[in-house]
Design a protein around this motif. Structure first.
Motif, PDB file in Angstrom:
ATOM      1  N   UNK A  46       0.825  -1.204   0.000  1.00 27.98           N
ATOM      2  CA  UNK A  46       0.000   0.000   0.000  1.00 27.98           C
ATOM      3  C   UNK A  46       0.858   1.251   0.000  1.00 27.98           C
ATOM      4  N   UNK A  47       0.338   2.252  -0.651  1.00 33.04           N
ATOM      5  CA  UNK A  47       0.982   3.559  -0.728  1.00 33.04           C
ATOM      6  C   UNK A  47       0.946   4.235   0.632  1.00 33.04           C
ATOM      7  N   UNK A  48       2.049   4.860   0.996  1.00 34.52           N
ATOM      8  CA  UNK A  48       2.125   5.599   2.259  1.00 34.52           C
ATOM      9  C   UNK A  48       2.206   7.101   2.010  1.00 34.52           C
ATOM     10  N   UNK A  54       9.884  18.793  -6.846  1.00 33.53           N
ATOM     11  CA  UNK A  54       9.861  20.150  -6.301  1.00 33.53           C
ATOM     12  C   UNK A  54       9.518  20.183  -4.819  1.00 33.53           C
ATOM     13  N   UNK A  55       9.132  19.019  -4.258  1.00 31.66           N
ATOM     14  CA  UNK A  55       8.838  18.962  -2.835  1.00 31.66           C
ATOM     15  C   UNK A  55       7.372  18.892  -2.469  1.00 31.66           C
ATOM     16  N   UNK A  56       6.484  18.909  -3.432  1.00 33.36           N
ATOM     17  CA  UNK A  56       5.060  18.757  -3.137  1.00 33.36           C
ATOM     18  C   UNK A  56       4.818  17.345  -2.605  1.00 33.36           C
ATOM     19  N   UNK A  57       3.959  17.238  -1.612  1.00 30.70           N
ATOM     20  CA  UNK A  57       3.774  15.951  -0.939  1.00 30.70           C
ATOM     21  C   UNK A  57       2.317  15.502  -0.950  1.00 30.70           C
ATOM     22  N   UNK A  58       2.146  14.198  -0.807  1.00 29.85           N
ATOM     23  CA  UNK A  58       0.823  13.624  -0.679  1.00 29.85           C
ATOM     24  C   UNK A  58       0.920  12.412   0.240  1.00 29.85           C
ATOM     25  N   UNK A  59      -0.170  12.117   0.915  1.00 26.94           N
ATOM     26  CA  UNK A  59      -0.197  11.022   1.870  1.00 26.94           C
ATOM     27  C   UNK A  59      -1.408  10.152   1.635  1.00 26.94           C
ATOM     28  N   UNK A  60      -1.257   8.905   1.988  1.00 25.91           N
ATOM     29  CA  UNK A  60      -2.365   7.971   1.837  1.00 25.91           C
ATOM     30  C   UNK A  60      -3.501   8.353   2.769  1.00 25.91           C
ATOM     31  N   UNK A  61      -4.676   8.320   2.208  1.00 27.64           N
ATOM     32  CA  UNK A  61      -5.867   8.502   3.038  1.00 27.64           C
ATOM     33  C   UNK A  61      -6.777   7.293   2.900  1.00 27.64           C
ATOM     34  N   UNK A  73       6.903  12.946   4.808  1.00 25.18           N
ATOM     35  CA  UNK A  73       7.880  12.622   3.772  1.00 25.18           C
ATOM     36  C   UNK A  73       8.605  13.901   3.374  1.00 25.18           C
ATOM     37  N   UNK A  74       9.888  13.775   3.113  1.00 22.29           N
ATOM     38  CA  UNK A  74      10.670  14.920   2.664  1.00 22.29           C
ATOM     39  C   UNK A  74      11.816  14.408   1.808  1.00 22.29           C
ATOM     40  N   UNK A  75      12.482  15.319   1.129  1.00 23.87           N
ATOM     41  CA  UNK A  75      13.602  14.941   0.293  1.00 23.87           C
ATOM     42  C   UNK A  75      14.677  15.998   0.363  1.00 23.87           C
ATOM     43  N   UNK A  76      15.896  15.556   0.144  1.00 24.17           N
ATOM     44  CA  UNK A  76      17.041  16.448   0.060  1.00 24.17           C
ATOM     45  C   UNK A  76      17.699  16.151  -1.283  1.00 24.17           C
ATOM     46  N   UNK A  77      17.448  16.993  -2.264  1.00 22.58           N
ATOM     47  CA  UNK A  77      17.956  16.712  -3.606  1.00 22.58           C
ATOM     48  C   UNK A  77      19.483  16.783  -3.661  1.00 22.58           C
ATOM     49  N   UNK A 107       2.579   9.002  -7.823  1.00 27.55           N
ATOM     50  CA  UNK A 107       1.365   8.220  -8.026  1.00 27.55           C
ATOM     51  C   UNK A 107       1.174   7.356  -6.793  1.00 27.55           C
ATOM     52  N   UNK A 108      -0.057   7.004  -6.496  1.00 24.34           N
ATOM     53  CA  UNK A 108      -0.306   6.082  -5.389  1.00 24.34           C
ATOM     54  C   UNK A 108      -0.527   4.654  -5.894  1.00 24.34           C
TER      55      UNK A 108
END
Length: 126
Positions: A46-48, A54-61, A73-77, A107-108
């Motif tokens: 399952x997607x988390x 660019x850093x836009x985030x989404x989370x499983x609902x 969730x975050x990233x350091x390019x 994508x989820x």
């Protein structure tokens, strides 16, 4: 070609925290959307959470026990690394957590992802 290596899993008590890391190798990391999935024994993957270049985030609902508000969730390019900060962990969060990458847009839907890591085990004891 992108290679992904997860780390940071382990055993933690209910209410505890863990920070997962996914180190990526390969070129143009910032052009890849990154995501975390998880798979518990006997359950489908399952997607988390996902993050765009660019850093836009989404989370499983979708799950009955949503991770939104507990996971970040975050990233350091510059370090070509994506992170998953997990707080207020519950036994239901126990799973193998996998990092995945695909070009540009998150994508989820797991078949959309081209590259996968081997996973890191997270176990939350009650």
């Amino acid at each position: 070609q992108v290679q992904l290596v997860e780390s940071g899993g382990g055993l933690v008590q209910t209410g505890g925290s863990l920070r997962l890391s996914c180190a990526a190798s390969g070129r143009a990391f910032s052009t890849y959307a990154m995501a975390w999935f998880r798979q518990a024994p006997g359950k489908v993957r399952e997607f988390v959470a996902g993050v765009s270049g660019s850093g836009a985030t989404t989370y499983s609902t979708y799950s009955a026990d949503s991770v939104k508000g507990r996971f970040t969730i975050s990233r350091d390019n510059a370090k070509t690394t994506v992170y998953l900060q997990m707080n207020s962990l519950k036994p239901e969060d126990t799973a193998v957590y996998l990092c995945a990458a695909r070009p540009w847009v998150y994508s989820d839907y797991d078949p959309d992802y081209e590259y996968w890591g081997q996973g890191t085990q997270v176990t939350v004891s009650s």
